[in-house]
Scaffold this motif. Structure first.
Motif: not given
Length: 120
Positions: A1-6, A43-49, A63-65
């Motif tokens: 995940m974005g905030s988790m390294a492993r 992984e299925r819906a990358p994005g930051r919205s 989710i993109q946006g």
């Protein structure tokens, strides 16, 4: 995940999900299942919205946006761990969980029904 390294590997993630679905109340099982399912969602819906929060175990942005960088994002989905596991695995439907008040969703993009259940 974005905030988790492993990343959580498939075997560990699935074992934790199975344990939770069979009634385990162990914090480690719940935490691993929640984080693994959030990882799959990301992984299925990358994005930051949209931020999906499952306190106290994790949160991901998906989710993109339009993105946000500071403070509380405009689109937030939050729920307790058992609800997230049930929702992400298809045990309960988004609409049912919403109508039962098990999900707090705010913002115009906070409906993630199309992304669940996640494939695990």
């Amino acid at each position: 995940m974005g905030s988790m390294a492993r990343k959580i590997d498939i075997a560990s993630g699935r074992a934790a999900i199975d344990a939770v679905q069979q009634g385990s109340v162990a914090r480690t099982d719940t935490a691993t299942a929640v984080r693994y399912l959030l990882q799959l969602l990301e992984e299925r819906a990358p994005g930051r919205s949209v931020e999906v929060r499952v306190p106290p175990f994790g949160a991901v942005q998906v989710i993109q946006g339009p993105t946000h960088t500071r403070g509380t994002p405009p689109n937030v989905v939050e729920m307790e761990p058992r609800t997230w596991v049930a929702l992400a695995t298809g045990e309960i439907a988004w609409t049912d969980a919403m109508s039962e008040g098990r999900i707090a969703a705010s913002g115009t993009r906070a409906d993630i029904a199309a992304l669940i259940p996640v494939r695990w």
